[in-house]
Design an enzyme around this catalytic site. Structure first.
Site, mmCIF file in Angstrom:
data_model
loop_
_atom_site.group_PDB
_atom_site.id
_atom_site.type_symbol
_atom_site.label_atom_id
_atom_site.label_comp_id
_atom_site.label_asym_id
_atom_site.label_seq_id
_atom_site.Cartn_x
_atom_site.Cartn_y
_atom_site.Cartn_z
ATOM 1 C CB CYS A 84 71.154 -67.491 17.667
ATOM 2 S SG CYS A 84 70.426 -69.018 17.075
ATOM 3 C CG HIS A 179 71.274 -65.358 13.429
ATOM 4 N ND1 HIS A 179 72.594 -65.433 13.780
ATOM 5 C CD2 HIS A 179 70.748 -66.579 13.656
ATOM 6 C CE1 HIS A 179 72.866 -66.654 14.191
ATOM 7 N NE2 HIS A 179 71.760 -67.369 14.132
ATOM 8 C CD GLU A 181 73.722 -61.956 13.638
ATOM 9 O OE1 GLU A 181 72.699 -61.544 14.202
ATOM 10 O OE2 GLU A 181 74.070 -63.144 13.646
HETATM 11 N N1 GLN Z 1 71.566 -74.462 17.736
HETATM 12 C C1 GLN Z 1 72.674 -73.638 18.121
HETATM 13 C C2 GLN Z 1 73.092 -73.917 19.552
HETATM 14 O O1 GLN Z 1 72.521 -74.734 20.199
HETATM 15 C C3 GLN Z 1 72.352 -72.158 17.979
HETATM 16 C C4 GLN Z 1 72.211 -71.813 16.516
HETATM 17 C C5 GLN Z 1 72.600 -70.405 16.187
HETATM 18 O O2 GLN Z 1 73.260 -69.698 16.948
HETATM 19 N N2 GLN Z 1 72.257 -70.021 14.988
HETATM 20 O O3 GLN Z 1 74.011 -73.314 20.012
#
Ligand code: GLN
Length: 199
Positions: A84, A179, A181
């Protein structure tokens, strides 16, 4: 990995869902180091960049003088798993960062942040991941980025049901929009540790 000793894996611990990765990696036998300072990078055989907020992590990486040493380790081939916000940090191109937002780079991809809507739109989805055997993995998407373009050397390992790219691998780097995890499935972390053992 040296002999049979556990792999020394760092988890960037400036912000985000650090604890979930630490717990999962320890359950798989890794020797986990929470990375907050450049000295924490010594002797690492792999690194996880967690989810969180990439713009905040970027600022903290620079504040804690971690940006340059991390860029150097990525160039040298350190295996890295970015999830992410961690994927955003690994992307060479960021389409909609906040003003001045930088990445570490390494993955020849473009990413578009928050492509799946806001936090309340977070969702779980079952995805098949190339290289991971068995049932599809149930993973969480939380304000997730979409990978919008991939360079020639990049292997797509996961797609949304509509075809959107949410997982890539290039050399020693793995980046996923989701994610893995927080839903309790350890297979992607295992896959990453296998990559570390091979490198
Ligand atoms: N929207 C977040 C970002 O731009 C990422 C979201 C996440 O890691 N769950 O960093």
């Amino acid at each position: 990995m040296a002999g049979n000793s556990p792999a020394r894996i760092g988890v960037l611990a400036l912000q985000g869902d650090v604890a979930e990765h630490v717990t999962m990696l320890r359950s798989l036998g890794a020797d986990v180091v929470e990375v907050r300072l450049p000295t924490d990078l010594e002797g690492l055989e792999g690194l996880v960049l967690p989810g969180g907020e990439s713009s905040v992590m970027d600022k903290l990486l620079r504040l804690f003088t971690l940006q340059e040493p991390l860029r150097a380790l990525i160039r040298q081939g350190l295996p890295v798993l970015g999830t992410c916000a961690g994927l955003i940090l690994l992307a060479d191109t960021l389409e909609d960062g906040i003003a001045g937002q930088q990445t570490l780079g390494g993955l020849d991809v473009s990413v578009f942040r928050n492509a799946f809507g806001s936090q309340v739109d977070s969702t779980e989805v079952d995805l098949s991941i190339d290289g991971i055997d068995g049932e599809p993995m149930t993973v969480a998407l939380i304000r997730a980025p979409l990978i919008t373009t991939v360079g020639e050397g990049v292997r797509v390992i996961a797609r949304m049901p509509d075809g959107g790219i949410v997982g890539v691998e290039q050399g020693a780097l793995i980046g996923v929009s989701f994610h893995p995890e927080i839903t309790g499935d350890t297979r992607l972390h295992r896959y990453f540790l296998e990559r570390v053992a091979q490198s």
